[in-house]
Design a protein around this motif. Structure first.
Motif, PDB file in Angstrom:
ATOM      1  N   UNK A   1      38.684  69.652  27.713  1.00  0.00           N
ATOM      2  CA  UNK A   1      39.655  69.726  26.824  1.00  0.00           C
ATOM      3  C   UNK A   1      41.112  69.848  27.432  1.00  0.00           C
ATOM      4  N   UNK A   2      42.137  69.174  26.596  1.00  0.00           N
ATOM      5  CA  UNK A   2      43.485  69.179  27.146  1.00  0.00           C
ATOM      6  C   UNK A   2      43.821  68.239  28.163  1.00  0.00           C
ATOM      7  N   UNK A   3      42.782  67.641  28.766  1.00  0.00           N
ATOM      8  CA  UNK A   3      43.306  66.488  29.968  1.00  0.00           C
ATOM      9  C   UNK A   3      42.139  65.388  29.918  1.00  0.00           C
ATOM     10  N   UNK A   4      41.340  65.337  29.000  1.00  0.00           N
ATOM     11  CA  UNK A   4      40.160  64.227  29.042  1.00  0.00           C
ATOM     12  C   UNK A   4      40.961  63.130  28.411  1.00  0.00           C
ATOM     13  N   UNK A   5      41.877  63.520  27.510  1.00  0.00           N
ATOM     14  CA  UNK A   5      42.645  61.999  26.993  1.00  0.00           C
ATOM     15  C   UNK A   5      43.753  61.427  27.981  1.00  0.00           C
TER      16      UNK A   5
END
Length: 363
Positions: free
Chosen positions: A311-315
Motif C-alpha cells: 500500500x502507498x507505492x503499488x500505484x
C-alpha cells in the motif's frame, strides 16, 4: 503430439491461455488433426475466438474495500471478464477464481449480472445501508461491447437515479454517452461524474494493447460530449508503462484538458500474479525490439521486481523512474489546471423511492 507456440489473435489482447494459479494441470496448444483449413505454425492466421456470455449467480452486487490507495469505499461491476481485452488489465487474475484463465478466457468467456439492478435496489433499501459514492466499473468496464445489447449498466443507472445514489463511472468506451439522459440530470444535482481512461493517443498501439476498446479519438469525443452535457470528467492516463507509452503523458493530459476534462490521475503499470507472464509474452510478440528495455525500466520502478503490492507505492512505484513520472504529472496538471480525480458527490439527497403498497407519507 508436439506443443505449438501460440500466436497473437486479431482483436484479442492476450496471447496465452495458461491455467489459473489454482489449477494443477497445464494447458498446451497442439494439433489434434481437426484444425481444418488452418495449419498450426503456418502462415495463415488462426481462426478467431468467439465471445461467450453466461449468467452470473452472484447474490450481492456491492463490493466494499478499505484500501488506502482507492478513493472510494464501494463499487459495482455489471460484468465479470472484459471483451476490451486490455493486456495490462489488473482484473485478469479474478478469472482464476472461476476456474478460468486470466489470459484469453478473461476476454472471451464473460459473465453478465442480469439481476444487477434488482440486487442493487434491494441493498440500497436495507436499513443497514449507509450512502457512500458508488464506483461503477472499478474492475471491469461497464461499457464493454456486450453492454450495447445487455443494457445492464443502464438498468443500474436507472436505480441509482431513482434513489439519488451518487455514482462515479470508470470507462474507456464512448458508449457512456448513450446514457447522458440519466447522467446529465444526476450530475446537475451533484450525483454523478465520469472518469475516462486514455492510455495512449497512438491508434496503432491502442489497437494492439486495448484491441476492442474505443479508439483514443472516440474517447476524447466522449469527454467533450459529457462535458457539454454538464457531467464532470476526469482523465485516467493509466497505466503509464515506462519505455512504451510514458512519453505520451503530457500529450494525453493536454488532449483531455482541451476536451474539457477538469481532473486527472495516473497509475504506474501494475503486474500482479498472472499478468506478469501475459504482459511479457505480449511485449515479445508486439514490440520485441523494446521488450527487454520496458521490463528493465519496470523493475527499476519496482525495486528490482516486476510488481510490488505494498500500500502507498503499488500505484506509483519507487525510485528515480517513478519519481520522474510523478514530477512530470504534477507539473503538467498544474500547467493545465487539472485537479485530482473528483469523488466529492452529494450523499445527502439519498432516499429510497416508495414501493408499491407503501403507506402514503403524512404531510
Amino acid at each position: 503430439m508436439d506443443e505449438i507456440a501460440r500466436r497473437a489473435l486479431k482483436g484479442r489482447g492476450a496471447i496465452g491461455n495458461e491455467s489459473s494459479r489454482f489449477e494443477r494441470e497445464r494447458r498446451v496448444l497442439v494439433d489434434d488433426g481437426w484444425s481444418g483449413a488452418w495449419v498450426p505454425g503456418g502462415d495463415e492466421d488462426p481462426p478467431p475466438l468467439r465471445t461467450t456470455v453466461s449468467d452470473d449467480a452472484s447474490r450481492t452486487i456491492i463490493a466494499r474495500n478499505d484500501s488506502p490507495d482507492i478513493p472510494f469505499e464501494q463499487s459495482l461491476n455489471p460484468y465479470k471478464g472484459c471483451e476490451h481485452a486490455c493486456i495490462y488489465c489488473f482484473a485478469r487474475p479474478t478469472h482464476a477464481y472461476l476456474g478460468l484463465s486470466p489470459g484469453l478466457d478473461f476476454e472471451t468467456r464473460l459473465f453478465r449480472k442480469r439481476n444487477a439492478a434488482d440486487l442493487l435496489a434491494k441493498e440500497l433499501r436495507a436499513k443497514s445501508y449507509t450512502c457512500r459514492p458508488l464506483a461503477i466499473g472499478a474492475n471491469t468496464d461497464p461499457y464493454q461491447p456486450i453492454e450495447r445489447d445487455e443494457r445492464i449498466t443502464r438498468s443500474v443507472l436507472e436505480v441509482c437515479r431513482d434513489f439519488n445514489q451518487p455514482i462515479g463511472i470508470i470507462t474507456k468506451s464512448g458508449l457512456v454517452t448513450r446514457d447522458l439522459d440519466i447522467l446529465a440530470p444526476m450530475a446537475a444535482k451533484g450525483l454523478a461524474n465520469v472518469s475516462v481512461s486514455i492510455t495512449t493517443l497512438d491508434r496503432d498501439l491502442a489497437r494492439r494493447m486495448e484491441p476492442r476498446a474505443s479508439t483514443p479519438p472516440k474517447r476524447l469525443t466522449a469527454v467533450r460530449e459529457l462535458v457539454a452535457a454538464g457531467v464532470p470528467v476526469s482523465v485516467l492516463a493509466s497505466p503509464m508503462i515506462p519505455g512504451l507509452n510514458d512519453h505520451e503523458m503530457e500529450a494525453i493530459l493536454e488532449a483531455a484538458a482541451g476536451a474539457g476534462a477538469t481532473g486527472a490521475s495516473y497509475i504506474l503499470l501494475r503486474l500482479p500474479l498472472e499478468i506478469k507472464d501475459l504482459f511479457e509474452e505480449w511485449l515479445r510478440e508486439h514490440v520485441p525490439d523494446r521488450a527487454a528495455r520496458v521490463l528493465s525500466l519496470i523493475r527499476q520502478a519496482r525495486a528490482g521486481a516486476l510488481y510490488q503490492s505494498d500500500f502507498g507505492t503499488r500505484m506509483t512505484g519507487t525510485g528515480p523512474i517513478a519519481d520522474l513520472l510523478s514530477r512530470r504529472f504534477k507539473l503538467a496538471t498544474r500547467r493545465l489546471g487539472l485537479g485530482g480525480r473528483r469523488w466529492e458527490l452529494d450523499c445527502s439527497q439519498f432516499k429510497p423511492p416508495p414501493m408499491r403498497g407503501d403507506q402514503l407519507a403524512l404531510l
